[in-house]
Design a protein around this motif. Structure first.
Motif, PDB file in Angstrom:
ATOM      1  N   ALA A  23       0.815  -1.215   0.000  1.00 20.99           N
ATOM      2  CA  ALA A  23       0.000   0.000   0.000  1.00 20.99           C
ATOM      3  C   ALA A  23       0.849   1.265   0.000  1.00 20.99           C
ATOM      4  CB  ALA A  23      -0.938  -0.001   1.203  1.00 20.99           C
ATOM      5  N   ARG A  24       2.091   1.175   0.430  1.00 22.44           N
ATOM      6  CA  ARG A  24       2.974   2.334   0.490  1.00 22.44           C
ATOM      7  C   ARG A  24       3.713   2.595  -0.831  1.00 22.44           C
ATOM      8  NH1 ARG A  24       3.630   4.213   5.617  1.00 22.44           N
ATOM      9  NH2 ARG A  24       2.745   2.908   7.238  1.00 22.44           N
ATOM     10  N   GLU A  29       6.236   2.477  -8.997  1.00 23.91           N
ATOM     11  CA  GLU A  29       7.083   1.484  -8.329  1.00 23.91           C
ATOM     12  C   GLU A  29       6.536   0.073  -8.536  1.00 23.91           C
ATOM     13  OE1 GLU A  29       8.997   4.026  -4.648  1.00 23.91           O
ATOM     14  OE2 GLU A  29       6.950   3.250  -4.434  1.00 23.91           O
ATOM     15  N   MET A  30       5.235  -0.066  -8.469  1.00 18.57           N
ATOM     16  CA  MET A  30       4.635  -1.376  -8.694  1.00 18.57           C
ATOM     17  C   MET A  30       4.911  -1.859 -10.113  1.00 18.57           C
ATOM     18  SD  MET A  30       3.344  -2.536  -5.919  1.00 18.57           S
ATOM     19  CE  MET A  30       1.913  -3.574  -6.003  1.00 18.57           C
ATOM     20  N   GLN A  31       4.868  -0.962 -11.085  1.00 21.08           N
ATOM     21  CA  GLN A  31       5.174  -1.330 -12.471  1.00 21.08           C
ATOM     22  C   GLN A  31       6.633  -1.752 -12.604  1.00 21.08           C
ATOM     23  OE1 GLN A  31       4.014   2.060 -14.797  1.00 21.08           O
ATOM     24  NE2 GLN A  31       1.838   1.542 -14.728  1.00 21.08           N
ATOM     25  N   GLN A  32       7.510  -1.049 -11.927  1.00 23.45           N
ATOM     26  CA  GLN A  32       8.929  -1.392 -11.959  1.00 23.45           C
ATOM     27  C   GLN A  32       9.154  -2.774 -11.348  1.00 23.45           C
ATOM     28  OE1 GLN A  32      11.417   1.628 -10.209  1.00 23.45           O
ATOM     29  NE2 GLN A  32      13.273   0.408 -10.412  1.00 23.45           N
ATOM     30  N   ILE A  33       8.529  -3.047 -10.228  1.00 24.31           N
ATOM     31  CA  ILE A  33       8.656  -4.346  -9.564  1.00 24.31           C
ATOM     32  C   ILE A  33       8.064  -5.445 -10.435  1.00 24.31           C
ATOM     33  CG2 ILE A  33       7.935  -5.714  -7.565  1.00 24.31           C
ATOM     34  CD1 ILE A  33       7.961  -2.989  -6.000  1.00 24.31           C
ATOM     35  N   THR A  60      14.721  -6.494  -0.098  1.00 24.54           N
ATOM     36  CA  THR A  60      15.090  -6.788  -1.485  1.00 24.54           C
ATOM     37  C   THR A  60      14.243  -5.969  -2.449  1.00 24.54           C
ATOM     38  OG1 THR A  60      15.778  -9.027  -0.897  1.00 24.54           O
ATOM     39  CG2 THR A  60      15.247  -8.621  -3.222  1.00 24.54           C
ATOM     40  N   VAL A  61      12.945  -5.910  -2.199  1.00 21.65           N
ATOM     41  CA  VAL A  61      12.044  -5.127  -3.048  1.00 21.65           C
ATOM     42  C   VAL A  61      12.464  -3.661  -3.023  1.00 21.65           C
ATOM     43  CG1 VAL A  61       9.658  -4.357  -3.377  1.00 21.65           C
ATOM     44  CG2 VAL A  61      10.126  -6.747  -2.792  1.00 21.65           C
ATOM     45  N   ALA A  62      12.782  -3.150  -1.858  1.00 27.78           N
ATOM     46  CA  ALA A  62      13.227  -1.756  -1.742  1.00 27.78           C
ATOM     47  C   ALA A  62      14.525  -1.529  -2.522  1.00 27.78           C
ATOM     48  CB  ALA A  62      13.410  -1.384  -0.277  1.00 27.78           C
ATOM     49  N   GLU A  63      15.449  -2.480  -2.453  1.00 34.14           N
ATOM     50  CA  GLU A  63      16.700  -2.363  -3.207  1.00 34.14           C
ATOM     51  C   GLU A  63      16.423  -2.321  -4.701  1.00 34.14           C
ATOM     52  OE1 GLU A  63      19.284  -5.534  -1.998  1.00 34.14           O
ATOM     53  OE2 GLU A  63      19.504  -4.719   0.024  1.00 34.14           O
ATOM     54  N   TRP A  64      15.476  -3.119  -5.189  1.00 30.68           N
ATOM     55  CA  TRP A  64      15.108  -3.087  -6.606  1.00 30.68           C
ATOM     56  C   TRP A  64      14.689  -1.679  -7.011  1.00 30.68           C
ATOM     57  CZ3 TRP A  64      11.348  -7.841  -6.445  1.00 30.68           C
ATOM     58  CH2 TRP A  64      12.088  -9.033  -6.382  1.00 30.68           C
ATOM     59  N   LEU A  65      14.099  -0.946  -6.076  1.00 33.95           N
ATOM     60  CA  LEU A  65      13.604   0.397  -6.347  1.00 33.95           C
ATOM     61  C   LEU A  65      14.649   1.472  -6.075  1.00 33.95           C
ATOM     62  CD1 LEU A  65      10.079  -0.019  -4.733  1.00 33.95           C
ATOM     63  CD2 LEU A  65      10.645  -0.030  -7.180  1.00 33.95           C
ATOM     64  N   GLY A  66      15.817   1.068  -5.593  1.00 33.66           N
ATOM     65  CA  GLY A  66      16.867   2.035  -5.300  1.00 33.66           C
ATOM     66  C   GLY A  66      16.624   2.809  -4.028  1.00 33.66           C
ATOM     67  N   THR A  67      15.921   2.198  -3.085  1.00 30.44           N
ATOM     68  CA  THR A  67      15.617   2.861  -1.820  1.00 30.44           C
ATOM     69  C   THR A  67      15.798   1.843  -0.688  1.00 30.44           C
ATOM     70  OG1 THR A  67      13.978   4.218  -0.667  1.00 30.44           O
ATOM     71  CG2 THR A  67      13.115   2.388  -1.963  1.00 30.44           C
ATOM     72  N   THR A  68      15.328   2.194   0.491  1.00 36.01           N
ATOM     73  CA  THR A  68      15.404   1.269   1.620  1.00 36.01           C
ATOM     74  C   THR A  68      14.011   0.969   2.155  1.00 36.01           C
ATOM     75  OG1 THR A  68      15.552   3.005   3.302  1.00 36.01           O
ATOM     76  CG2 THR A  68      17.637   2.256   2.301  1.00 36.01           C
ATOM     77  N   ASP A  69      13.956  -0.102   2.881  1.00 34.59           N
ATOM     78  CA  ASP A  69      12.710  -0.492   3.532  1.00 34.59           C
ATOM     79  C   ASP A  69      12.245   0.610   4.475  1.00 34.59           C
ATOM     80  OD1 ASP A  69      10.622  -2.244   4.377  1.00 34.59           O
ATOM     81  OD2 ASP A  69      11.868  -3.014   6.012  1.00 34.59           O
ATOM     82  N   ASP A  70      13.168   1.191   5.211  1.00 35.59           N
ATOM     83  CA  ASP A  70      12.823   2.266   6.145  1.00 35.59           C
ATOM     84  C   ASP A  70      12.244   3.482   5.446  1.00 35.59           C
ATOM     85  OD1 ASP A  70      13.662   0.771   8.362  1.00 35.59           O
ATOM     86  OD2 ASP A  70      15.682   1.610   8.320  1.00 35.59           O
ATOM     87  N   GLU A  71      12.809   3.835   4.275  1.00 34.47           N
ATOM     88  CA  GLU A  71      12.296   4.986   3.526  1.00 34.47           C
ATOM     89  C   GLU A  71      10.866   4.731   3.040  1.00 34.47           C
ATOM     90  OE1 GLU A  71      15.227   5.679   0.513  1.00 34.47           O
ATOM     91  OE2 GLU A  71      16.465   6.887   1.847  1.00 34.47           O
ATOM     92  N   ILE A  72      10.601   3.510   2.639  1.00 34.57           N
ATOM     93  CA  ILE A  72       9.240   3.185   2.190  1.00 34.57           C
ATOM     94  C   ILE A  72       8.263   3.262   3.358  1.00 34.57           C
ATOM     95  CG2 ILE A  72       7.765   1.321   1.296  1.00 34.57           C
ATOM     96  CD1 ILE A  72      10.191   0.531  -0.488  1.00 34.57           C
ATOM     97  N   TRP A  73       8.646   2.743   4.514  1.00 35.51           N
ATOM     98  CA  TRP A  73       7.755   2.782   5.673  1.00 35.51           C
ATOM     99  C   TRP A  73       7.550   4.203   6.198  1.00 35.51           C
ATOM    100  CZ3 TRP A  73       4.373  -0.691   6.664  1.00 35.51           C
ATOM    101  CH2 TRP A  73       4.614  -2.029   6.345  1.00 35.51           C
ATOM    102  N   ALA A  74       8.499   5.096   5.948  1.00 40.20           N
ATOM    103  CA  ALA A  74       8.397   6.477   6.447  1.00 40.20           C
ATOM    104  C   ALA A  74       7.421   7.327   5.626  1.00 40.20           C
ATOM    105  CB  ALA A  74       9.781   7.128   6.444  1.00 40.20           C
TER     106      ALA A  74
END
Length: 75
Positions: A23-24, A29-33, A60-74
């Motif tokens: 949901a975040r 990003e979903m298209q990229q994944i 791993t999903v966050a790395e695919w997007l060039g970001t971090t899990d923490d950044e997505i949750w924030a």
């Protein structure tokens, strides 16, 4: 009995922890994944395995997007 269906990743109904993570993510990003997963799983992937990637492999999903899990949750 197994039933496979073709769907866009953005239309997939995630559950449990994967639902909150997905949901975040933006549509872009979903298209990229989706493109990455199509390359990794050219014959498709079952629903549980897909959900587990978004639930247990969030870093791993966050790395695919060039970001971090923490950044997505924030967000």
């Amino acid at each position: 009995m197994k039933i496979y269906k073709e769907t866009n990743l953005s239309d997939f109904e995630f559950w449990s922890g994967a639902k909150d993570f997905a949901a975040r993510l933006t549509d872009s990003e979903m298209q990229q994944i989706e493109g990455i997963l199509t390359d990794i799983y050219p014959d498709g992937i079952d629903e549980t395995a897909l959900n587990d990637i978004f639930w247990f492999e969030r870093r791993t999903v966050a790395e695919w997007l060039g970001t971090t899990d923490d950044e997505i949750w924030a967000r």
